[in-house]
Design a protein around this motif. Structure first.
Motif, PDB file in Angstrom:
ATOM      1  N   CYS A 163      -1.639 -12.487   3.489  1.00 25.26           N
ATOM      2  CA  CYS A 163      -2.894 -11.807   4.805  1.00 25.26           C
ATOM      3  C   CYS A 163      -2.474 -11.505   5.748  1.00 25.26           C
ATOM      4  O   CYS A 163      -1.571 -11.205   5.654  1.00 25.26           O
ATOM      5  N   PHE A 164      -3.224 -10.892   6.391  1.00 20.81           N
ATOM      6  CA  PHE A 164      -3.231  -9.914   7.025  1.00 20.81           C
ATOM      7  C   PHE A 164      -4.263 -10.718   8.188  1.00 20.81           C
ATOM      8  O   PHE A 164      -5.169 -11.322   8.868  1.00 20.81           O
ATOM      9  N   TYR A 165      -4.439 -10.477   9.705  1.00 21.37           N
ATOM     10  CA  TYR A 165      -4.470 -10.892  10.986  1.00 21.37           C
ATOM     11  C   TYR A 165      -6.213  -9.631  11.303  1.00 21.37           C
ATOM     12  O   TYR A 165      -6.085  -8.445  11.420  1.00 21.37           O
ATOM     13  N   ASP A 166      -7.364 -10.420  11.725  1.00 23.75           N
ATOM     14  CA  ASP A 166      -8.327  -8.981  12.124  1.00 23.75           C
ATOM     15  C   ASP A 166      -8.075  -9.340  14.049  1.00 23.75           C
ATOM     16  O   ASP A 166      -7.588 -10.015  14.733  1.00 23.75           O
ATOM     17  N   ASP A 167      -8.672  -8.529  14.627  1.00 22.64           N
ATOM     18  CA  ASP A 167      -8.462  -7.816  16.112  1.00 22.64           C
ATOM     19  C   ASP A 167      -8.152  -8.909  17.057  1.00 22.64           C
ATOM     20  O   ASP A 167      -7.911  -9.700  18.164  1.00 22.64           O
ATOM     21  N   THR A 168      -9.346 -10.741  16.751  1.00 17.85           N
ATOM     22  CA  THR A 168      -9.157 -11.518  16.662  1.00 17.85           C
ATOM     23  C   THR A 168      -8.665 -12.767  16.947  1.00 17.85           C
ATOM     24  O   THR A 168      -8.184 -13.810  17.166  1.00 17.85           O
ATOM     25  N   GLY A 169      -7.225 -12.476  15.633  1.00 17.09           N
ATOM     26  CA  GLY A 169      -6.520 -13.300  15.410  1.00 17.09           C
ATOM     27  C   GLY A 169      -6.299 -13.722  14.317  1.00 17.09           C
ATOM     28  O   GLY A 169      -5.469 -14.572  13.497  1.00 17.09           O
ATOM     29  N   ARG A 170      -7.595 -13.802  13.345  1.00 18.50           N
ATOM     30  CA  ARG A 170      -8.340 -13.997  12.578  1.00 18.50           C
ATOM     31  C   ARG A 170      -7.806 -14.659  11.157  1.00 18.50           C
ATOM     32  O   ARG A 170      -7.715 -13.176  10.727  1.00 18.50           O
ATOM     33  N   GLU A 171      -6.943 -14.785  10.490  1.00 16.96           N
ATOM     34  CA  GLU A 171      -6.028 -14.720   9.264  1.00 16.96           C
ATOM     35  C   GLU A 171      -7.170 -14.298   7.935  1.00 16.96           C
ATOM     36  O   GLU A 171      -8.064 -15.022   8.158  1.00 16.96           O
ATOM     37  N   GLN A 172      -6.713 -13.212   7.313  1.00 22.24           N
ATOM     38  CA  GLN A 172      -7.993 -14.002   6.237  1.00 22.24           C
ATOM     39  C   GLN A 172      -6.426 -13.465   5.480  1.00 22.24           C
ATOM     40  O   GLN A 172      -5.925 -12.491   5.541  1.00 22.24           O
ATOM     41  N   VAL A 173      -6.820 -14.598   4.214  1.00 20.76           N
ATOM     42  CA  VAL A 173      -6.026 -14.645   3.062  1.00 20.76           C
ATOM     43  C   VAL A 173      -6.977 -13.133   1.970  1.00 20.76           C
ATOM     44  O   VAL A 173      -7.615 -13.432   1.657  1.00 20.76           O
ATOM     45  N   LEU A 174      -5.160 -12.559   1.529  1.00 21.42           N
ATOM     46  CA  LEU A 174      -6.156 -11.657   0.788  1.00 21.42           C
ATOM     47  C   LEU A 174      -5.629 -11.893  -0.395  1.00 21.42           C
ATOM     48  O   LEU A 174      -6.227 -11.406  -1.981  1.00 21.42           O
ATOM     49  N   GLY A 175      -5.096 -13.014  -1.240  1.00 24.26           N
ATOM     50  CA  GLY A 175      -4.453 -13.710  -2.214  1.00 24.26           C
ATOM     51  C   GLY A 175      -3.176 -14.353  -2.289  1.00 24.26           C
ATOM     52  O   GLY A 175      -2.885 -15.246  -1.642  1.00 24.26           O
ATOM     53  N   PHE A 176      -3.779 -15.674  -3.557  1.00 25.58           N
ATOM     54  CA  PHE A 176      -2.214 -16.482  -3.819  1.00 25.58           C
ATOM     55  C   PHE A 176      -1.876 -15.560  -4.771  1.00 25.58           C
ATOM     56  O   PHE A 176      -2.639 -16.213  -5.838  1.00 25.58           O
ATOM     57  N   HIS A 177       0.016 -16.121  -4.784  1.00 19.31           N
ATOM     58  CA  HIS A 177       0.409 -15.390  -5.796  1.00 19.31           C
ATOM     59  C   HIS A 177       0.882 -16.449  -6.540  1.00 19.31           C
ATOM     60  O   HIS A 177       2.820 -17.131  -6.025  1.00 19.31           O
ATOM     61  N   LEU A 178       0.971 -16.746  -8.232  1.00 17.37           N
ATOM     62  CA  LEU A 178       1.425 -17.627  -8.683  1.00 17.37           C
ATOM     63  C   LEU A 178       3.115 -16.885  -9.230  1.00 17.37           C
ATOM     64  O   LEU A 178       3.043 -15.778  -9.605  1.00 17.37           O
ATOM     65  N   PRO A 179       4.047 -17.371 -10.187  1.00 18.46           N
ATOM     66  CA  PRO A 179       4.760 -17.014 -10.626  1.00 18.46           C
ATOM     67  C   PRO A 179       3.701 -16.167 -12.249  1.00 18.46           C
ATOM     68  O   PRO A 179       3.715 -16.474 -13.074  1.00 18.46           O
ATOM     69  N   GLY A 180       4.862 -15.255 -11.861  1.00 18.37           N
ATOM     70  CA  GLY A 180       4.778 -13.943 -13.212  1.00 18.37           C
ATOM     71  C   GLY A 180       3.823 -13.203 -11.992  1.00 18.37           C
ATOM     72  O   GLY A 180       3.736 -12.570 -12.464  1.00 18.37           O
ATOM     73  N   GLU A 181       3.357 -12.993 -11.068  1.00 15.66           N
ATOM     74  CA  GLU A 181       2.513 -12.544 -10.393  1.00 15.66           C
ATOM     75  C   GLU A 181       3.403 -11.398  -9.526  1.00 15.66           C
ATOM     76  O   GLU A 181       4.151 -11.640  -8.559  1.00 15.66           O
ATOM     77  N   MET A 182       2.707 -10.389  -8.576  1.00 15.76           N
ATOM     78  CA  MET A 182       3.778  -9.022  -8.514  1.00 15.76           C
ATOM     79  C   MET A 182       2.357  -8.894  -7.158  1.00 15.76           C
ATOM     80  O   MET A 182       1.577  -9.035  -6.755  1.00 15.76           O
ATOM     81  N   ILE A 183       3.636  -9.345  -6.279  1.00 17.49           N
ATOM     82  CA  ILE A 183       3.524  -8.948  -4.068  1.00 17.49           C
ATOM     83  C   ILE A 183       3.334  -7.419  -3.758  1.00 17.49           C
ATOM     84  O   ILE A 183       4.891  -7.231  -4.440  1.00 17.49           O
ATOM     85  N   GLY A 184       3.078  -6.483  -2.854  1.00 19.34           N
ATOM     86  CA  GLY A 184       3.659  -5.405  -2.249  1.00 19.34           C
ATOM     87  C   GLY A 184       2.318  -4.254  -3.271  1.00 19.34           C
ATOM     88  O   GLY A 184       3.375  -3.214  -2.407  1.00 19.34           O
ATOM     89  N   LEU A 185       2.347  -4.215  -3.633  1.00 17.60           N
ATOM     90  CA  LEU A 185       1.697  -3.169  -4.473  1.00 17.60           C
ATOM     91  C   LEU A 185       0.588  -2.342  -3.524  1.00 17.60           C
ATOM     92  O   LEU A 185       0.219  -0.984  -3.818  1.00 17.60           O
ATOM     93  N   ASN A 186       0.280  -3.220  -2.563  1.00 16.86           N
ATOM     94  CA  ASN A 186      -0.673  -2.423  -1.752  1.00 16.86           C
ATOM     95  C   ASN A 186      -0.059  -1.927  -0.265  1.00 16.86           C
ATOM     96  O   ASN A 186      -1.104  -1.133   0.624  1.00 16.86           O
ATOM     97  N   ALA A 187       1.147  -1.846  -0.698  1.00 21.49           N
ATOM     98  CA  ALA A 187       1.812  -1.112   0.239  1.00 21.49           C
ATOM     99  C   ALA A 187       2.137   0.746  -0.017  1.00 21.49           C
ATOM    100  O   ALA A 187       2.855   0.740   1.162  1.00 21.49           O
ATOM    101  N   ILE A 188       2.389   0.642  -0.906  1.00 23.03           N
ATOM    102  CA  ILE A 188       2.856   1.930  -1.509  1.00 23.03           C
ATOM    103  C   ILE A 188       2.048   2.972  -0.309  1.00 23.03           C
ATOM    104  O   ILE A 188       2.642   4.159  -0.164  1.00 23.03           O
ATOM    105  N   HIS A 189       0.974   2.896  -0.315  1.00 27.16           N
ATOM    106  CA  HIS A 189       0.086   4.716  -0.068  1.00 27.16           C
ATOM    107  C   HIS A 189       0.173   4.497   1.336  1.00 27.16           C
ATOM    108  O   HIS A 189       0.886   5.292   2.386  1.00 27.16           O
ATOM    109  N   PRO A 190       0.487   3.093   1.933  1.00 28.84           N
ATOM    110  CA  PRO A 190       0.377   3.493   3.534  1.00 28.84           C
ATOM    111  C   PRO A 190       1.812   3.302   4.042  1.00 28.84           C
ATOM    112  O   PRO A 190       2.450   4.236   5.127  1.00 28.84           O
ATOM    113  N   ALA A 191       2.567   3.172   2.989  1.00 29.38           N
ATOM    114  CA  ALA A 191       4.177   3.258   3.147  1.00 29.38           C
ATOM    115  C   ALA A 191       4.743   2.143   4.138  1.00 29.38           C
ATOM    116  O   ALA A 191       5.963   2.419   4.565  1.00 29.38           O
TER     117      ALA A 191
END
Lengths: 251, 251
Positions: free
Chosen positions: B84-112
């Motif tokens: 999840c990330f947070y908008d400028d008012t601090g509200r949480e925005q959930v991007l996804g729930f990840h179960l066993p066998g799933e991968m996270i962090g792939l969206n970080a490649i581009h911005p590094a």
DNA sequence: CGGCGGCTTGAAGGACGTCAAGATTAGTGG
DNA sequence: CCACTAATCTTGACGTCCTTCAAGCCGCCG
């Protein structure tokens, strides 16, 4: 006559040169691959061999369609391509507008079929990259692999952006600022440009009604933030638009 | 002792075994890489060497945070991770729930940098894959490269799904059916499961208010589509839910 | 000229958010 | 085991932003 149909050159159009054996078309997404280090010429040649120039596509023409078997990704060379799919009631959902130098078709790797249509909204030219060949080349050229990873990852971020719960004002401000930045990257005016897409397309992209787009644009104009005349837009107060895109984030 | 909290084993938890030199943890995303063809054992060993088991993470603990420098992707081994990330008012925005066998962090490649937090909502274990090492390995093992491309492309599709303009009913029906399918893939009941996440998390994920989630669930229950008791859900009429998720697409 | 698609503008209605108050559950320490 | 507090969840009333419906306008093309 400005653009679109066949007759005559387009004064403002972003058109890539055709490149040569040692250079890509100037707008190419893979241009950056070659710049940093002197790439082995034989390798560069290989990369060139798997590129195929295609076009022109007339407005409304498909580059690929939902369900087509995936075997290539495409870079926009000139013009504008929209990608979109259709919900069960037939309503179009625009996934993105793609300017010269941008890549389409990356979301088709996983399902192995294109999950969306790619339609020219300008007269458009594209470069076709055979994906199997590109993947093979990527194992030999780490720069190519890195670039592909980067492009894919970037698309995840873009898609996530659109999914936030933003107001109509935020969406439109962000849309205009995004376009502005992308035009600027391509050496065009950041404050004055022509929208290639209809209000309806913009609305579908932003998940709003066309009427709402119309109303918000008018309000922005009344507030002196922008000047709109048909599809020509001039940003009067980019800073303020930027603020709306960022701060107005809910309430 | 399996994992999770200290007191006694958790009867229903999905827990990966630890794998060995020739096999990955059974839930591993890269498991499929090894199955199709007999992978060269020395290469498999290399792949193993860049994996690091981490955990347990207690509920609320971060695997990574917004802005951290990107250098690894993670596979969930057990438990549930939300991004999840947070908008400028601090509200949480959930991007996804990840179960066993799933991968996270792939969206970080581009911005590094990681563009989001990854937070355990269960007691969770993960496998850490050094990304530079993985990318290098991918140039030597086309199967690994192919798998990475596939995972990245899949995430684009997932993100785009969420961005459509769907009603609260559609969103929730689709959410439940999606979870159901993913549990089934992992050998658990497709019709009866426990939600690891709070109503608030679900609401943030679906871009709805928590109250709306509550109301829609109640209505589904009144209509006999599901049975809800706290976080335990039983799908009474999966076919009908499926129909809502598909057909109710706007009117 | 007439028709057609894209765009604008107004009025009405609906879906969802916000606010507020309870109800239920979980967590904590005595 | 039982208070006590704090989250989380539910339910209702109300407001609002956006959609929908409808009509009128403009530019374009046959």
């Amino acid at each position: 006559m400005t653009h679109a149909t066949q007759t005559g050159p387009v004064p403002e159009a972003i058109v890539a040169d055709d490149g040569d054996e040692l250079r890509f078309c100037s707008t190419c997404v893979f241009g950056r691959v070659c710049l940093p280090q002197q790439v082995d010429k034989t390798k560069l040649h290989e990369l060139h061999c798997l590129v195929e120039h295609m076009g022109p596509f007339k407005p409304g023409a498909h580059v690929f369609r939902v369900g087509d078997r995936f075997n290539a990704i495409y870079a926009v060379r000139s013009g504008t391509i929209k990608t979109c799919f259709y919900d069960d009631t037939g309503r179009e959902q625009v996934l993105g507008f793609h300017l010269p130098g941008e890549m389409i078709g990356l979301n088709a790797i996983h399902p192995a079929r294109y999950p969306c249509d790619a339609i020219a909204i300008d007269a458009a030219y594209v470069c076709r990259f055979s994906f199997p060949a590109l993947a093979t080349l990527a194992t030999k050229m780490p720069e190519v692999q890195r670039e592909l990873f980067r492009l894919l990852s970037k698309d995840i971020g873009n898609a996530a952006l659109l999914s936030g719960d933003y107001s109509a004002d935020e969406r439109l401000a962000a849309f205009l600022m995004g376009l502005s930045a992308r035009f600027a990257e391509r050496g065009r005016s950041a404050t004055s440009f022509r929208l290639a897409m209809s209000r309806g397309d913009i609305a579908n992209y932003l998940r709003l009604a066309a009427e709402t787009v119309s109303r918000v644009l008018r309000r922005f104009q009344d507030q002196g933030l922008i000047a709109v005349e048909g599809r020509d837009v001039t940003l009067g107060q980019p800073a303020q638009l930027e603020a709306i895109a960022r701060n107005l984030l809910h309430r």
